[in-house]
Design a protein around this motif. Structure first.
Motif, PDB file in Angstrom:
ATOM      1  N   PRO A  77      15.004  38.861  57.140  1.00  0.00           N
ATOM      2  CA  PRO A  77      13.471  39.119  57.035  1.00  0.00           C
ATOM      3  C   PRO A  77      12.680  38.179  56.579  1.00  0.00           C
ATOM      4  O   PRO A  77      13.054  36.787  56.313  1.00  0.00           O
ATOM      5  CB  PRO A  77      13.621  40.182  55.733  1.00  0.00           C
ATOM      6  N   ASP A  78      11.416  38.058  56.356  1.00  0.00           N
ATOM      7  CA  ASP A  78      10.542  37.064  55.924  1.00  0.00           C
ATOM      8  C   ASP A  78      10.189  37.132  54.488  1.00  0.00           C
ATOM      9  O   ASP A  78       9.232  36.153  54.081  1.00  0.00           O
ATOM     10  CB  ASP A  78       9.367  36.857  56.997  1.00  0.00           C
ATOM     11  N   GLN A  79      10.881  37.869  53.510  1.00  0.00           N
ATOM     12  CA  GLN A  79      10.573  37.820  52.165  1.00  0.00           C
ATOM     13  C   GLN A  79      11.528  37.504  51.500  1.00  0.00           C
ATOM     14  O   GLN A  79      12.499  37.756  51.404  1.00  0.00           O
ATOM     15  CB  GLN A  79      10.174  39.362  51.820  1.00  0.00           C
ATOM     16  N   ASP A  80      11.407  36.293  50.751  1.00  0.00           N
ATOM     17  CA  ASP A  80      12.204  35.508  49.912  1.00  0.00           C
ATOM     18  C   ASP A  80      12.038  36.216  48.388  1.00  0.00           C
ATOM     19  O   ASP A  80      11.036  35.812  47.873  1.00  0.00           O
ATOM     20  CB  ASP A  80      12.082  34.030  49.997  1.00  0.00           C
TER      21      ASP A  80
ATOM     22  N   VAL B 159      14.265  43.025  53.115  1.00  0.00           N
ATOM     23  CA  VAL B 159      13.518  44.028  54.202  1.00  0.00           C
ATOM     24  C   VAL B 159      12.474  44.680  53.328  1.00  0.00           C
ATOM     25  O   VAL B 159      11.714  45.526  53.799  1.00  0.00           O
ATOM     26  CB  VAL B 159      14.406  45.014  54.841  1.00  0.00           C
ATOM     27  N   LEU B 160      12.696  44.850  52.138  1.00  0.00           N
ATOM     28  CA  LEU B 160      11.777  45.712  51.178  1.00  0.00           C
ATOM     29  C   LEU B 160      10.315  45.351  51.512  1.00  0.00           C
ATOM     30  O   LEU B 160      10.021  44.488  51.869  1.00  0.00           O
ATOM     31  CB  LEU B 160      12.278  45.289  49.601  1.00  0.00           C
ATOM     32  N   PRO B 161       9.574  46.541  51.398  1.00  0.00           N
ATOM     33  CA  PRO B 161       8.118  46.612  51.736  1.00  0.00           C
ATOM     34  C   PRO B 161       7.502  45.268  51.304  1.00  0.00           C
ATOM     35  O   PRO B 161       7.581  45.170  49.639  1.00  0.00           O
ATOM     36  CB  PRO B 161       7.511  47.816  51.158  1.00  0.00           C
ATOM     37  N   GLN B 162       6.536  44.619  51.884  1.00  0.00           N
ATOM     38  CA  GLN B 162       5.859  43.621  51.123  1.00  0.00           C
ATOM     39  C   GLN B 162       4.582  44.133  50.221  1.00  0.00           C
ATOM     40  O   GLN B 162       4.058  44.772  50.574  1.00  0.00           O
ATOM     41  CB  GLN B 162       5.244  42.611  52.148  1.00  0.00           C
ATOM     42  N   VAL B 163       4.692  43.335  49.077  1.00  0.00           N
ATOM     43  CA  VAL B 163       3.678  43.562  47.945  1.00  0.00           C
ATOM     44  C   VAL B 163       3.194  42.357  47.630  1.00  0.00           C
ATOM     45  O   VAL B 163       3.466  41.205  48.146  1.00  0.00           O
ATOM     46  CB  VAL B 163       4.136  44.469  46.826  1.00  0.00           C
ATOM     47  N   THR B 164       1.980  42.338  46.668  1.00  0.00           N
ATOM     48  CA  THR B 164       1.445  40.980  46.147  1.00  0.00           C
ATOM     49  C   THR B 164       2.243  40.258  45.515  1.00  0.00           C
ATOM     50  O   THR B 164       2.194  39.107  45.521  1.00  0.00           O
ATOM     51  CB  THR B 164       0.306  41.437  45.365  1.00  0.00           C
ATOM     52  N   GLY B 165       3.536  40.920  44.945  1.00  0.00           N
ATOM     53  CA  GLY B 165       4.284  40.258  44.152  1.00  0.00           C
ATOM     54  C   GLY B 165       5.688  40.063  44.901  1.00  0.00           C
ATOM     55  O   GLY B 165       5.854  39.410  45.835  1.00  0.00           O
ATOM     56  N   SER B 166       6.707  40.744  44.231  1.00  0.00           N
ATOM     57  CA  SER B 166       8.170  41.115  44.821  1.00  0.00           C
ATOM     58  C   SER B 166       8.255  42.244  44.483  1.00  0.00           C
ATOM     59  O   SER B 166       7.734  43.267  43.930  1.00  0.00           O
ATOM     60  CB  SER B 166       8.955  39.862  43.951  1.00  0.00           C
ATOM     61  N   PRO B 167       9.850  42.584  45.234  1.00  0.00           N
ATOM     62  CA  PRO B 167      10.065  44.050  44.931  1.00  0.00           C
ATOM     63  C   PRO B 167      10.138  44.488  43.480  1.00  0.00           C
ATOM     64  O   PRO B 167      10.282  45.648  43.065  1.00  0.00           O
ATOM     65  CB  PRO B 167      11.409  44.164  45.442  1.00  0.00           C
TER      66      PRO B 167
ATOM     67  N   LEU C 250      18.563  46.577  49.224  1.00  0.00           N
ATOM     68  CA  LEU C 250      18.340  48.139  48.954  1.00  0.00           C
ATOM     69  C   LEU C 250      18.969  48.514  47.763  1.00  0.00           C
ATOM     70  O   LEU C 250      18.672  49.644  47.363  1.00  0.00           O
ATOM     71  CB  LEU C 250      18.694  48.705  49.997  1.00  0.00           C
ATOM     72  N   HIS C 251      19.915  47.551  47.061  1.00  0.00           N
ATOM     73  CA  HIS C 251      20.903  48.183  46.080  1.00  0.00           C
ATOM     74  C   HIS C 251      20.729  47.522  44.832  1.00  0.00           C
ATOM     75  O   HIS C 251      21.644  47.740  44.052  1.00  0.00           O
ATOM     76  CB  HIS C 251      22.244  48.247  46.590  1.00  0.00           C
ATOM     77  N   LEU C 252      19.393  47.193  44.557  1.00  0.00           N
ATOM     78  CA  LEU C 252      19.516  46.463  43.058  1.00  0.00           C
ATOM     79  C   LEU C 252      19.802  47.642  41.907  1.00  0.00           C
ATOM     80  O   LEU C 252      19.336  48.800  42.098  1.00  0.00           O
ATOM     81  CB  LEU C 252      18.180  46.130  42.843  1.00  0.00           C
TER      82      LEU C 252
END
Length: 350
Positions: free
Chosen positions: A15-18, A55-63, A180-182
């Motif tokens: 995915p593209d979210q680090d 893959v978690l939904p992109q937000v302004t910060g992080s998951p 997905l499993h934090l």
């Protein structure tokens, strides 16, 4: 006449979210003891990981930031599986697209798909087969919940198929969505375990065509009295990973037995070791008396992506395919059990 199965090519996708640095900040804040927080920082710096993707939904910060997936309450397993059912086929398809850019995928006869980070029905294998417009007659095999060594099981299954049906064209896919499993935890060991994992997918074409890497006779062993060292526990809030700090030592002790591997380590010029973590790679290096650069491909994958469970070994093999053909290679992965699985391989000379 015996048929040899070959990994012709491998495509990979992340995915593209680090999320790596965001997780480090969050995890440090969970540790109430300042000494443990400092120890966590030191271990994070020494982890050999620079990036992990989600893959978690992109937000302004992080998951873990406001409005993120983990911001207000801990999502249920059902909520996490809702994302898995959509995102896993998407990421798997990206890996197949990357594979298709390297080799023709016409005439696929079998699909083998491995994943341990989610469940959905129809399965990701069925969803992917329909998305790729594969023939309804394609035979599918889902390798589920085997963990980090599942790539070996998937490629081993493809080898058996090709050896029994010489014209088979087997698409092998590993897709894992570990982020997905934090878990809500304030203990050092589980936070260090969660520090390792990221999302990724890989796809390989396995046929009898003599190109790429020839797969040798696979091997498998379960280490005695090690069943509690690596576990996935299913709960109401996702899958909780238990990764004991004793794992590297157990692996090192097992590898000290010369009978563990099918070929002598000194004959191997290409190592594909599952990048489960820096300490695991160090344990393999020391136990087998390897040179400092012997596991460079594994360390590079760990640095760029973290541990992507079953997909990780495929990423390492993809790097090997980009280089000169090896004379004698060995793939090796570890996972729940504690089990070790692998296979020798050789490169096809151009």
């Amino acid at each position: 006449m015996s048929v040899t199965a070959h990994i012709n090519a491998i495509g990979t996708a992340v995915p593209d979210q680090d999320i790596h640095q965001a997780f480090i900040g969050w995890a440090r804040a969970q540790l109430r003891d300042p000494r443990q927080a400092k120890l966590f920082d030191r271990m994070a710096q020494r982890s050999g990981i620079a990036h992990r993707w989600s893959v978690l939904p992109q937000v302004t910060g992080s998951p873990v930031d406001p409005e993120g997936f983990y911001a207000d309450s801990w999502p249920t397993t059902a909520q996490r599986m809702g994302i898995y059912s959509r995102a896993a086929p998407d990421l798997a398809a990206q890996a197949v697209d990357a594979l298709a850019a390297k080799v023709s995928l016409d005439g696929i006869t079998h699909l083998v798909l491995a994943s341990c980070t989610g469940f959905t029905a129809p399965g990701v294998d069925q969803i992917l087969a329909q998305r790729l417009d594969l023939s309804p007659s394609v035979e599918r095999l889902l390798v589920g919940y085997m963990g980090c060594y599942a790539a070996v099981a998937a490629l081993r299954s493809a080898r058996h198929i090709v050896r029994s049906q010489a014209d088979a064209r087997v698409l092998v896919v590993c897709v894992e969505l570990s982020t997905l499993h934090l878990q809500a935890d304030s203990e050092l060991e589980p936070l260090l375990a969660m520090l390792q994992f990221g999302d990724g997918a890989a796809a390989a074409l396995v046929t009898s065509d003599p190109s790429g890497l020839a797969i040798g006779q696979p091997f498998s062993t379960n280490l005695p009295a090690s069943g509690d060292l690596i576990r996935w526990d299913l709960g109401d809030h996702g899958f909780a990973m238990h990764l004991s700090g004793e794992v590297p030592g157990a692996i090192g002790a097992a590898l000290a037995d010369p009978a563990m591997l099918p070929v002598a380590p000194e004959t191997v010029d290409s190592w594909a070791v599952h990048a489960g973590g820096r300490s695991i790679l160090d344990a393999v290096t020391h136990a087998l008396h390897l040179s400092d650069d012997a596991l460079n491909n594994s360390r590079a994958v760990l640095d760029a992506n973290g541990n992507m469970s079953s997909a990780t070994l495929m990423f390492v093999l993809a790097r090997i395919l980009e280089g000169p053909p090896p004379t004698q290679g060995l793939a090796l992965a570890f996972g729940p059990g504690l089990a070790a699985e692998g296979f020798p391989f050789t490169g096809v000379q151009p």
